[in-house]
Scaffold this motif. Structure first.
Motif, mmCIF file in Angstrom:
data_model
loop_
_atom_site.group_PDB
_atom_site.id
_atom_site.type_symbol
_atom_site.label_atom_id
_atom_site.label_comp_id
_atom_site.label_asym_id
_atom_site.label_seq_id
_atom_site.Cartn_x
_atom_site.Cartn_y
_atom_site.Cartn_z
ATOM 1 N N VAL A 139 -0.136 54.495 -16.537
ATOM 2 C CA VAL A 139 0.768 54.054 -17.600
ATOM 3 C C VAL A 139 0.268 52.725 -18.155
ATOM 4 C CG1 VAL A 139 2.770 55.225 -16.631
ATOM 5 C CG2 VAL A 139 2.293 52.859 -15.982
ATOM 6 N N GLN A 140 0.548 52.489 -19.413
ATOM 7 C CA GLN A 140 0.255 51.216 -20.048
ATOM 8 C C GLN A 140 1.564 50.458 -20.233
ATOM 9 O OE1 GLN A 140 -2.146 51.338 -23.543
ATOM 10 N NE2 GLN A 140 -3.706 52.665 -22.648
ATOM 11 N N ILE A 141 1.570 49.197 -19.817
ATOM 12 C CA ILE A 141 2.787 48.390 -19.857
ATOM 13 C C ILE A 141 2.566 47.226 -20.817
ATOM 14 C CG2 ILE A 141 4.533 47.250 -18.441
ATOM 15 C CD1 ILE A 141 3.111 48.509 -15.991
ATOM 16 N N LYS A 142 3.253 47.255 -21.921
ATOM 17 C CA LYS A 142 3.107 46.204 -22.921
ATOM 18 C C LYS A 142 3.787 44.917 -22.453
ATOM 19 C CE LYS A 142 2.983 49.423 -26.827
ATOM 20 N NZ LYS A 142 3.631 49.835 -28.105
ATOM 21 N N PRO A 143 3.347 43.783 -22.983
ATOM 22 C CA PRO A 143 4.003 42.514 -22.636
ATOM 23 C C PRO A 143 5.501 42.566 -22.922
ATOM 24 C CG PRO A 143 1.953 42.081 -23.788
ATOM 25 C CD PRO A 143 2.177 43.564 -23.862
ATOM 26 N N GLY A 144 6.289 42.098 -21.975
ATOM 27 C CA GLY A 144 7.734 42.091 -22.146
ATOM 28 C C GLY A 144 8.411 43.396 -21.795
ATOM 29 N N SER A 145 7.643 44.393 -21.342
ATOM 30 C CA SER A 145 8.234 45.681 -20.979
ATOM 31 C C SER A 145 7.991 45.968 -19.496
ATOM 32 C CB SER A 145 7.658 46.802 -21.844
ATOM 33 O OG SER A 145 6.271 46.937 -21.623
ATOM 34 N N GLN A 146 8.465 47.108 -19.045
ATOM 35 C CA GLN A 146 8.324 47.459 -17.637
ATOM 36 C C GLN A 146 8.066 48.949 -17.481
ATOM 37 O OE1 GLN A 146 12.158 46.119 -16.167
ATOM 38 N NE2 GLN A 146 12.985 48.175 -16.270
ATOM 39 N N ALA A 147 7.583 49.321 -16.312
ATOM 40 C CA ALA A 147 7.340 50.725 -15.969
ATOM 41 C C ALA A 147 7.868 50.977 -14.564
ATOM 42 C CB ALA A 147 5.853 51.059 -16.043
ATOM 43 N N GLN A 148 8.217 52.218 -14.314
ATOM 44 C CA GLN A 148 8.756 52.552 -13.002
ATOM 45 C C GLN A 148 8.142 53.849 -12.488
ATOM 46 O OE1 GLN A 148 13.027 52.495 -12.808
ATOM 47 N NE2 GLN A 148 13.049 52.381 -10.586
ATOM 48 N N PHE A 149 7.717 53.825 -11.229
ATOM 49 C CA PHE A 149 7.211 55.015 -10.546
ATOM 50 C C PHE A 149 8.202 55.399 -9.447
ATOM 51 C CE2 PHE A 149 3.426 52.683 -11.950
ATOM 52 C CZ PHE A 149 2.704 53.681 -12.594
ATOM 53 N N LYS A 150 8.216 56.698 -9.102
ATOM 54 C CA LYS A 150 9.076 57.149 -8.015
ATOM 55 C C LYS A 150 8.315 58.136 -7.143
ATOM 56 C CE LYS A 150 13.441 57.535 -8.195
ATOM 57 N NZ LYS A 150 14.871 57.877 -8.396
ATOM 58 N N ALA A 151 8.616 58.100 -5.850
ATOM 59 C CA ALA A 151 8.043 59.053 -4.911
ATOM 60 C C ALA A 151 8.959 59.130 -3.699
ATOM 61 C CB ALA A 151 6.633 58.640 -4.498
ATOM 62 N N ASP A 152 8.859 60.224 -2.968
ATOM 63 C CA ASP A 152 9.639 60.390 -1.741
ATOM 64 C C ASP A 152 8.691 60.488 -0.558
ATOM 65 O OD1 ASP A 152 12.275 60.383 -2.733
ATOM 66 O OD2 ASP A 152 12.066 62.450 -3.404
ATOM 67 N N LEU A 153 9.052 59.784 0.509
ATOM 68 C CA LEU A 153 8.336 59.859 1.770
ATOM 69 C C LEU A 153 9.237 60.556 2.777
ATOM 70 C CD1 LEU A 153 6.047 59.074 3.775
ATOM 71 C CD2 LEU A 153 7.249 56.897 4.105
ATOM 72 N N TYR A 154 8.730 61.617 3.380
ATOM 73 C CA TYR A 154 9.475 62.292 4.445
ATOM 74 C C TYR A 154 8.754 62.042 5.755
ATOM 75 C CZ TYR A 154 11.870 65.833 7.235
ATOM 76 O OH TYR A 154 12.606 66.462 8.207
ATOM 77 N N VAL A 155 9.489 61.555 6.741
ATOM 78 C CA VAL A 155 8.944 61.346 8.086
ATOM 79 C C VAL A 155 9.978 61.883 9.061
ATOM 80 C CG1 VAL A 155 7.987 59.708 9.728
ATOM 81 C CG2 VAL A 155 7.812 59.230 7.298
ATOM 82 N N GLY A 156 9.709 63.067 9.619
ATOM 83 C CA GLY A 156 10.718 63.626 10.501
ATOM 84 C C GLY A 156 10.363 64.996 11.020
ATOM 85 N N PRO A 157 11.373 65.696 11.537
ATOM 86 C CA PRO A 157 11.157 67.016 12.122
ATOM 87 C C PRO A 157 10.973 68.095 11.061
ATOM 88 C CG PRO A 157 13.478 66.476 12.152
ATOM 89 C CD PRO A 157 12.775 65.255 11.642
ATOM 90 N N LYS A 158 10.381 69.199 11.474
ATOM 91 C CA LYS A 158 10.192 70.335 10.575
ATOM 92 C C LYS A 158 11.459 71.183 10.553
ATOM 93 C CE LYS A 158 5.191 70.756 11.353
ATOM 94 N NZ LYS A 158 4.127 71.660 11.872
ATOM 95 N N ILE A 159 12.363 70.822 9.673
ATOM 96 C CA ILE A 159 13.596 71.577 9.472
ATOM 97 C C ILE A 159 13.461 72.308 8.138
ATOM 98 C CG2 ILE A 159 16.093 71.442 9.244
ATOM 99 C CD1 ILE A 159 15.983 68.824 10.833
ATOM 100 N N GLN A 160 13.344 73.632 8.206
ATOM 101 C CA GLN A 160 12.968 74.401 7.018
ATOM 102 C C GLN A 160 13.904 74.201 5.847
ATOM 103 O OE1 GLN A 160 12.366 78.365 8.949
ATOM 104 N NE2 GLN A 160 10.397 78.333 7.899
ATOM 105 N N GLU A 161 15.215 74.257 6.076
ATOM 106 C CA GLU A 161 16.160 74.137 4.969
ATOM 107 C C GLU A 161 16.037 72.781 4.283
ATOM 108 O OE1 GLU A 161 16.845 74.956 8.021
ATOM 109 O OE2 GLU A 161 17.928 76.866 8.085
ATOM 110 N N THR A 162 15.857 71.736 5.069
ATOM 111 C CA THR A 162 15.718 70.390 4.513
ATOM 112 C C THR A 162 14.437 70.260 3.704
ATOM 113 O OG1 THR A 162 16.954 69.452 6.367
ATOM 114 C CG2 THR A 162 15.580 67.943 5.075
#
Length: 354
Positions: free
Chosen positions: A298-321
């Protein structure tokens, strides 16, 4: 009728034996140890333009000193206890509070991510771009406190980290954890208060040594899969073991997708939340492997902002989840060569207990 009963009893006996051997290895195995590297981020290269095909492998940054306990934050919910290093803002430990290492050690939870005891396995998230906090000298983020704990009247725990570079560009990494969940949401915001246009790409990656965990041996000459996996719009689930990563680095472009490392009953995975073309890649720094996914530039112009999102999963293998988090992530529940026994038995037990 007697013949069918005998076959069912035989199948049950074999399955019970395998489960018993598996349990013995899980709760009584001895861990192998390797030397942990110094604190560093293995960086993929930025693409020339949004949606470029794949990153190129680069060497691990040099000259960084190991982090100390003074840079670690403790984050605790009812199911997770994390250690986040403010030197870079990476998750360097994840303990599963509902899963003891051994049945008689309830105060000793299974640790998926860790860089202690000679084992190195961390989840990193950073930005590739000019004057980012993930250069050769990782930035020291600040946080409002050292210890975060989900209160009894809270459903969400928010952990903000921030750093501002010399040009006035502010980087804010915010982790959000929910009660009862092993899913961690990352919001990465970049505010450009400089006088020039800034270009940035978010990368999220898992970095691990290639030693086998103690619970991976299953007896009868079989070994549970320990290795990486990924998903693209064309392949919902593909294993990619550590040898594959060293012999043929991944360079893939896809909408959506995810990357993961599987370890018997547990996994860690990064799932990007972007609408453009993501790039899945692997790196092989020293004795370690990394599998990651990079979001579009992404290109962020002066005075503006950008936002990224991601999910981290750390846990058991529960199929439905896992199925709710990302398409194909539930396929990481691998029944192995005995899938024709394990899968129907799983559904039968699930129906019985429900």
């Amino acid at each position: 009728m007697d013949a069918k009963r005998s076959v069912l009893l035989l199948i049950f006996a074999v399955t019970s034996y395998l489960l018993f051997v598996n349990w013995q290895q899980t709760y009584h195995g001895a861990a192998k140890k390797v030397n942990s590297p110094e604190q560093s981020t293995v960086l993929p290269e930025a693409s020339v333009e949004p949606g470029a095909a794949v990153p190129e492998t680069t060497e691990a940054p040099q000259g960084q000193s190991p982090s100390s306990e003074n840079t670690l934050l403790t984050v605790e919910t009812d199911v997770l206890r994390l250690k986040i290093d403010t030197r870079g803002g990476d998750v360097v430990e994840a303990a599963l509070l509902k899963y003891p290492e051994r049945l008689n050690e309830k105060d000793n939870p299974v640790r998926i991510l860790t860089r202690n005891g000679g084992h190195h396995y961390v989840a990193q998230a950073g930005v590739v771009g000019l004057a980012s906090p993930d250069g050769k000298q990782k930035a020291l983020f600040t946080a409002p406190q050292k210890y975060f704990r989900l209160a009894s009247d809270q459903s969400v725990l928010v952990v903000p980290l921030s750093w501002t570079n010399e040009q006035g560009v502010r980087f804010t990494k915010t982790y959000r954890l929910q009660r009862g969940s092993y899913q961690i949401t990352l919001d990465y915001q970049i505010e450009n208060k400089s006088n020039t246009i800034q270009k940035a790409q978010l990368f999220t990656q898992l970095v691990r040594d290639t030693e086998h965990a103690p619970e991976d041996s299953q007896g009868l000459g079989m070994r549970a899969y320990l290795g990486a996996a990924f998903s693209t719009e064309d392949k919902r689930y593909e294993k990619y073991n550590f040898d594959d990563i060293r012999e043929k680095p991944l360079k893939l472009a896809t909408h959506g997708g995810w990357v993961a490392i599987l370890q018997h009953y547990f996994l860690s995975a990064w799932v990007p939340r972007s609408e453009g073309v993501n790039r899945i890649y692997t790196l092989t720094p020293d004795r370690y492997i990394a599998i990651g996914i990079m979001q579009p530039m992404v290109q962020i112009k002066p005075g503006s902002q950008a936002q990224f999102k991601a999910d981290l999963y750390v846990g058991p293998k529960i199929q439905e989840t896992l199925a709710e988090i990302a398409p194909g992530l539930d396929l990481t529940v691998d029944y192995g060569v005995l899938w024709w026994i394990g899968q129907p038995l799983f559904w039968l037990m699930k129906a019985f207990y429900s």
